[in-house]
Design a protein around this motif. Structure first.
Motif, PDB file in Angstrom:
ATOM      1  N   LEU A  16     -61.697  10.499 -34.324  1.00 37.70           N
ATOM      2  CA  LEU A  16     -62.995  10.631 -34.989  1.00 37.70           C
ATOM      3  C   LEU A  16     -63.437  12.090 -35.032  1.00 37.70           C
ATOM      4  O   LEU A  16     -63.973  12.558 -36.028  1.00 37.70           O
ATOM      5  N   ARG A  17     -63.164  12.810 -33.937  1.00 39.95           N
ATOM      6  CA  ARG A  17     -63.598  14.214 -33.874  1.00 39.95           C
ATOM      7  C   ARG A  17     -62.587  15.149 -34.519  1.00 39.95           C
ATOM      8  O   ARG A  17     -62.915  15.935 -35.390  1.00 39.95           O
ATOM      9  N   ASP A  18     -61.359  14.984 -34.077  1.00 43.96           N
ATOM     10  CA  ASP A  18     -60.298  15.887 -34.513  1.00 43.96           C
ATOM     11  C   ASP A  18     -60.186  15.867 -36.033  1.00 43.96           C
ATOM     12  O   ASP A  18     -60.033  16.870 -36.685  1.00 43.96           O
ATOM     13  N   THR A  19     -60.284  14.658 -36.561  1.00 46.76           N
ATOM     14  CA  THR A  19     -60.072  14.523 -37.989  1.00 46.76           C
ATOM     15  C   THR A  19     -61.409  14.381 -38.697  1.00 46.76           C
ATOM     16  O   THR A  19     -61.485  13.730 -39.723  1.00 46.76           O
ATOM     17  N   GLY A  20     -62.457  14.972 -38.093  1.00 50.07           N
ATOM     18  CA  GLY A  20     -63.772  14.886 -38.728  1.00 50.07           C
ATOM     19  C   GLY A  20     -63.669  15.117 -40.225  1.00 50.07           C
ATOM     20  O   GLY A  20     -64.153  14.309 -41.023  1.00 50.07           O
ATOM     21  N   ASN A  21     -62.997  16.189 -40.584  1.00 49.21           N
ATOM     22  CA  ASN A  21     -62.847  16.485 -42.009  1.00 49.21           C
ATOM     23  C   ASN A  21     -61.861  15.530 -42.655  1.00 49.21           C
ATOM     24  O   ASN A  21     -62.073  15.039 -43.755  1.00 49.21           O
ATOM     25  N   THR A  22     -60.769  15.274 -41.937  1.00 47.22           N
ATOM     26  CA  THR A  22     -59.741  14.397 -42.480  1.00 47.22           C
ATOM     27  C   THR A  22     -60.311  13.006 -42.714  1.00 47.22           C
ATOM     28  O   THR A  22     -60.073  12.386 -43.743  1.00 47.22           O
ATOM     29  N   LEU A  23     -61.071  12.542 -41.729  1.00 45.34           N
ATOM     30  CA  LEU A  23     -61.649  11.202 -41.838  1.00 45.34           C
ATOM     31  C   LEU A  23     -62.545  11.117 -43.067  1.00 45.34           C
ATOM     32  O   LEU A  23     -62.481  10.165 -43.838  1.00 45.34           O
ATOM     33  N   LEU A  24     -63.336  12.164 -43.217  1.00 42.15           N
ATOM     34  CA  LEU A  24     -64.242  12.198 -44.368  1.00 42.15           C
ATOM     35  C   LEU A  24     -63.420  12.199 -45.665  1.00 42.15           C
ATOM     36  O   LEU A  24     -63.710  11.455 -46.601  1.00 42.15           O
ATOM     37  N   GLN A  25     -62.367  13.018 -45.648  1.00 42.93           N
ATOM     38  CA  GLN A  25     -61.507  13.081 -46.837  1.00 42.93           C
ATOM     39  C   GLN A  25     -60.860  11.736 -47.129  1.00 42.93           C
ATOM     40  O   GLN A  25     -60.748  11.323 -48.276  1.00 42.93           O
ATOM     41  N   MET A  26     -60.452  11.069 -46.044  1.00 38.45           N
ATOM     42  CA  MET A  26     -59.761   9.778 -46.224  1.00 38.45           C
ATOM     43  C   MET A  26     -60.707   8.721 -46.789  1.00 38.45           C
ATOM     44  O   MET A  26     -60.253   7.705 -47.296  1.00 38.45           O
TER      45      MET A  26
ATOM     46  N   LEU B  90     -61.229  16.477 -26.908  1.00 33.06           N
ATOM     47  CA  LEU B  90     -61.992  15.731 -25.903  1.00 33.06           C
ATOM     48  C   LEU B  90     -62.621  16.789 -25.001  1.00 33.06           C
ATOM     49  O   LEU B  90     -62.013  17.835 -24.761  1.00 33.06           O
ATOM     50  N   THR B  91     -63.815  16.521 -24.491  1.00 30.52           N
ATOM     51  CA  THR B  91     -64.454  17.503 -23.617  1.00 30.52           C
ATOM     52  C   THR B  91     -63.637  17.617 -22.329  1.00 30.52           C
ATOM     53  O   THR B  91     -62.769  16.765 -22.059  1.00 30.52           O
ATOM     54  N   ALA B  92     -63.975  18.638 -21.544  1.00 27.42           N
ATOM     55  CA  ALA B  92     -63.261  18.826 -20.268  1.00 27.42           C
ATOM     56  C   ALA B  92     -63.401  17.568 -19.420  1.00 27.42           C
ATOM     57  O   ALA B  92     -62.416  17.059 -18.864  1.00 27.42           O
ATOM     58  N   ALA B  93     -64.631  17.044 -19.357  1.00 25.41           N
ATOM     59  CA  ALA B  93     -64.863  15.851 -18.526  1.00 25.41           C
ATOM     60  C   ALA B  93     -64.103  14.644 -19.071  1.00 25.41           C
ATOM     61  O   ALA B  93     -63.543  13.856 -18.295  1.00 25.41           O
ATOM     62  N   GLU B  94     -64.061  14.512 -20.393  1.00 20.52           N
ATOM     63  CA  GLU B  94     -63.342  13.371 -20.984  1.00 20.52           C
ATOM     64  C   GLU B  94     -61.834  13.456 -20.712  1.00 20.52           C
ATOM     65  O   GLU B  94     -61.186  12.445 -20.439  1.00 20.52           O
ATOM     66  N   ASN B  95     -61.304  14.683 -20.784  1.00 20.18           N
ATOM     67  CA  ASN B  95     -59.885  14.859 -20.471  1.00 20.18           C
ATOM     68  C   ASN B  95     -59.581  14.390 -19.050  1.00 20.18           C
ATOM     69  O   ASN B  95     -58.651  13.614 -18.819  1.00 20.18           O
ATOM     70  N   VAL B  96     -60.407  14.875 -18.110  1.00 18.86           N
ATOM     71  CA  VAL B  96     -60.153  14.536 -16.705  1.00 18.86           C
ATOM     72  C   VAL B  96     -60.390  13.036 -16.479  1.00 18.86           C
ATOM     73  O   VAL B  96     -59.621  12.376 -15.760  1.00 18.86           O
ATOM     74  N   THR B  97     -61.423  12.501 -17.124  1.00 18.48           N
ATOM     75  CA  THR B  97     -61.720  11.066 -16.971  1.00 18.48           C
ATOM     76  C   THR B  97     -60.565  10.213 -17.496  1.00 18.48           C
ATOM     77  O   THR B  97     -60.174   9.228 -16.868  1.00 18.48           O
ATOM     78  N   MET B  98     -60.030  10.610 -18.658  1.00 17.07           N
ATOM     79  CA  MET B  98     -58.928   9.834 -19.228  1.00 17.07           C
ATOM     80  C   MET B  98     -57.747   9.777 -18.255  1.00 17.07           C
ATOM     81  O   MET B  98     -57.202   8.701 -17.986  1.00 17.07           O
ATOM     82  N   PHE B  99     -57.386  10.939 -17.699  1.00 18.37           N
ATOM     83  CA  PHE B  99     -56.255  10.933 -16.765  1.00 18.37           C
ATOM     84  C   PHE B  99     -56.606  10.162 -15.490  1.00 18.37           C
ATOM     85  O   PHE B  99     -55.763   9.448 -14.933  1.00 18.37           O
ATOM     86  N   GLY B 100     -57.878  10.277 -15.051  1.00 13.94           N
ATOM     87  CA  GLY B 100     -58.311   9.501 -13.885  1.00 13.94           C
ATOM     88  C   GLY B 100     -58.114   8.015 -14.114  1.00 13.94           C
ATOM     89  O   GLY B 100     -57.608   7.290 -13.253  1.00 13.94           O
ATOM     90  N   LYS B 101     -58.498   7.559 -15.304  1.00 20.23           N
ATOM     91  CA  LYS B 101     -58.339   6.126 -15.628  1.00 20.23           C
ATOM     92  C   LYS B 101     -56.868   5.740 -15.686  1.00 20.23           C
ATOM     93  O   LYS B 101     -56.482   4.663 -15.235  1.00 20.23           O
ATOM     94  N   LEU B 102     -56.052   6.619 -16.252  1.00 23.93           N
ATOM     95  CA  LEU B 102     -54.618   6.303 -16.337  1.00 23.93           C
ATOM     96  C   LEU B 102     -53.990   6.219 -14.938  1.00 23.93           C
ATOM     97  O   LEU B 102     -53.022   5.490 -14.723  1.00 23.93           O
ATOM     98  N   TYR B 103     -54.588   6.982 -13.988  1.00 25.76           N
ATOM     99  CA  TYR B 103     -54.089   6.912 -12.609  1.00 25.76           C
ATOM    100  C   TYR B 103     -54.717   5.744 -11.842  1.00 25.76           C
ATOM    101  O   TYR B 103     -54.485   5.580 -10.651  1.00 25.76           O
TER     102      TYR B 103
END
Lengths: 381, 310
Positions: A16-26, B90-103
């Motif tokens: 959703l974030r990374d492709t903010g533009n791509t998503l909109l384009q799609m 992903l924010t710094a916290a989201e990155n760490v949270t994601m790996f925390g959940k995977l662990y």
């Protein structure tokens, strides 16, 4: 399961974030294309009233059946479609046909009635102008209605009826409404389907990129060092791509229906199901290409080329007729399968066609994921 | 032993990437794998983490043999990969949270651990920011936070300081020491010998897929050196001084430059006191003194005939 949901959640968020533009384009691209193509190519889809077809008529028979045929030709429904010119001889008729004054020639031989009533070989001869196939077809179809009646008369004679009353059918003249809201798509309706299908196919790029980034390269490798299994990682990534593409599908369906008034038919659930199957197929294709090439750029180029080709042969850019064997290539195009299934659903086509196309897509899905799995196993060194 | 590697072999076609490697790593150690690029360090890490299948040999972690998925073992290992492996969107916290959940972390425990990991790496104030705005050093630190969020027993760091500024490098090296103090075992690979020398209690030197030497810093240096060099900067020196120092039995060679006296002695000969006495007696003044001992760089040079950065 928890780990699959974790992957789905964060990949979806990232997409959703990374492709903010791509998503909109799609979403914006297909809507814009539907609007532009729908408006600029609308003449191709317009229904045009046909002038009556000029037909030469030579009746050499004096029996009752030819009288019925005369009456048949004088019916208002027929005379709206055929402009009948009595001719005196076959030569005269053929000459007029040659000059282009006539589009077809109907000839009843002298023994026509006798042959019909005696059960012999009788025929209404129709000769068409070689360059006016459509006109000839119209005449043939109309005469077919009369022939059905003649066959019924003969059947009654065989069963013992001494004075059968000839009754010709007018069933072939049932007036089907032909309009964008009825049984034939207008340009906007046509491109809404083909562009939706095309954009779903471009959804293959999501799964291809997702697999490259989150399975094959840095972060993907790192995720593999966590307790998640490869199957869970693979499933999570695929489902997140399916989810994001399907979200686009729903937005496009709603927007085109409520804003452009596109006709998606009465069975929207079936349309959504067909779209879902195609979304899974597109993602399967993306995963397969990513796994086989192992290279994001190569995958992207291959998918782009395939989608253009597949859309073209399916008539996605404009309706096309492919000659002979080439026509069968269309069945390798996911676009064609999905479009056929969707059009048949919207315009009350045969249900078995829809099922056949869905079966074709499901077969492709299985093939894509199997190839992807084999390629993945080979990739682990 | 927390990690045991026995007769490990890995080939890529004709290339022997890991050649009959044997290693034993004790719990609580900082174990250094030192070697130039292409020596086989990352391949060993990939074999330990199951990313790469090995040809033959045996790997045990926490006394369990590595084969297949190894989910239960992986739960107690944290990997800091050589290439930064985080999501920029992903924010710094989201990155760490994601790996925390995977662990396998969840709920309050997850939230607490994420906070601790970010604080440990000095990123707690940037928790809600996206890494694409971070410097290279900050990304490296986030790379570490994702590996330690589940407080693993074994942390594997593969060249974690490549290409970063001195400040972040210092922060990372201090973090490694702190993790060690907290009880984690660390496997640290690098081609920077000074890092390995500073951090690691046990070191294995690798080249061309083989372990060419292993032991403590001192043991490795013992391998290559039988001499020490003492450089003394002084004023008022004369040749009598050189004569007297040369008479000390342990001194092998002594020379006097413009204002520098160079003495070559047998290793650990403890002659400095006597040398200072002689200098003072001859009326000269010592300005500075340096005892040059062998480094891991010189050990590597001696063993392989090339430098670490070749």
């Amino acid at each position: 399961m928890k780990r699959i949901l974790t992957i789905i959640k964060y990949m979806f968020l990232k997409n959703l974030r990374d492709t903010g533009n791509t998503l909109l384009q799609m979403i914006v691209l297909p809507i814009a294309l539907i609007l532009i193509l729908g408006m600029s190519l609308s003449p191709i889809f317009e229904y045009r009233e046909l002038d009556p077809t000029s037909v030469g008529y030579l009746n050499e028979d004096e029996g009752s059946m030819s009288v019925y045929f005369d009456q048949f030709l004088e019916m208002p429904e027929i005379s709206e479609l055929l402009k009948v010119h009595q001719i005196d001889s076959l030569d005269q008729g053929l000459e007029s046909l040659k000059k282009g004054e006539l589009s077809a020639l109907i000839h009843l031989e002298a023994d026509f009635s006798a042959e019909v009533l005696s059960g012999g070989n009788s025929a209404i001869h129709i000769t068409g102008h070689p360059e006016r196939e459509l006109r000839k077809a119209i005449v043939e179809n109309l005469v077919e209605g009369f022939v059905s009646g003649a066959n019924a008369t003969r059947a009654m004679l065989v069963m013992g009826e001494t004075e059968p009353v000839y009754a010709y059918t007018t069933g072939i003249l049932v007036d089907h409404p032909v309009s964008s809201s009825g049984l034939m798509p207008g340009s906007m309706d046509y491109y809404a389907v083909t562009m939706l299908v095309m954009i779903i196919m471009y959804g293959a790029l999501y799964s291809s990129f997702g697999m490259s980034e989150s399975y094959l390269t840095n972060v993907g490798q790192r995720i593999k060092t966590t307790p998640i299994s490869r199957k869970e990682q693979y499933t999570g990534l695929t489902l997140s791509s399916v989810l994001i593409v399907y979200l686009q599908v729903l937005v496009i369906l709603a927007f085109t229906h409520f804003v452009f008034g596109v006709n998606w038919g009465d069975n929207i659930v079936m349309i959504m199901l067909i779209a879902f199957v195609l979304v899974v197929l597109a993602n399967g294709l993306g995963v397969m290409v990513a796994m086989v090439t192992g290279n994001e750029m190569k995958s992207s180029n291959l998918i782009n080329a395939f989608v253009v080709f597949s859309t073209f042969i399916a008539g996605g850019y404009w309706p096309i007729n492919l000659p002979g064997l080439l026509n069968y290539i269309r069945y390798l195009s996911p676009n064609y399968l999905a479009q056929t299934a969707i059009f048949n659903t919207i315009y009350d086509g045969p249900a078995d066609q829809v099922i056949l196309m869905l079966a074709g897509m499901l077969t492709m899905i299985i093939a894509c994921f199997m190839i992807a799995m084999i390629a993945e196993r080979r990739a682990v060194k | 032993m927390i990690v045991e590697i026995n007769n490990l072999v890995k080939r890529y076609g004709d290339n022997l990437a890991v050649d009959n490697v044997n290693l034993a790593i004790k719990e609580g150690e900082i174990f250094g794998l030192l070697g130039p690029n292409g020596a086989g360090k990352t391949t060993i890490i990939n074999l330990l983490t199951g990313l790469t299948r090995f040809g033959s040999g045996e790997v045990k972690i926490f006394s369990h043999k590595i084969n297949g998925h190894n989910g239960k073992i992986k739960k107690h290992i944290g990997i800091v990969p050589q290439d930064i492996a985080i999501y920029e969107d992903l924010t710094a916290a989201e990155n760490v949270t994601m790996f925390g959940k995977l662990y396998g972390l969840s709920g309050n425990e997850l939230r607490e651990r994420v906070g601790q990991a970010l604080a440990f790496t000095g990123l707690d104030e940037r928790a809600k920011e996206f890494p694409k705005k971070f410097s290279g050093g900050m990304k490296r630190r986030l790379n570490i936070a994702c590996a330690i969020v589940h407080q693993p027993r074994l942390i594997i760091m593969d060249e974690p300081t490549v290409g970063i500024d001195p400040q972040s490098r210092k922060h990372i090296l201090n973090s490694v020491l702190e993790l060690h103090e907290q009880g984690s075992t660390v496997i640290y690979t690098s081609h920077y010998m000074e890092e390995v020398e500073q951090l690691c209690s046990q070191i294995a030197i690798m080249d061309q897929g083989r372990i060419i030497a292993k032991g403590t810093r001192e043991e490795l240096k013992e391998l290559v050196s039988s001499e020490e060099k003492i450089d003394i900067t002084l004023t008022g020196a004369n040749y009598t001084l050189v004569e007297k120092i040369t008479k000390i039995p342990e001194v092998k060679e002594c020379s006097l430059g413009e204002d520098k006296l160079t003495i070559l002695t047998a290793k650990n000969s403890a002659i400095i006191g006597r040398v200072i006495d002689i200098i003072t007696a001859t009326g000269a003044d010592v300005l500075s003194m340096e005892v040059e001992k062998p480094t891991l760089e010189s050990v590597f040079l001696t063993l392989t005939g090339k430098t670490l950065r070749d």
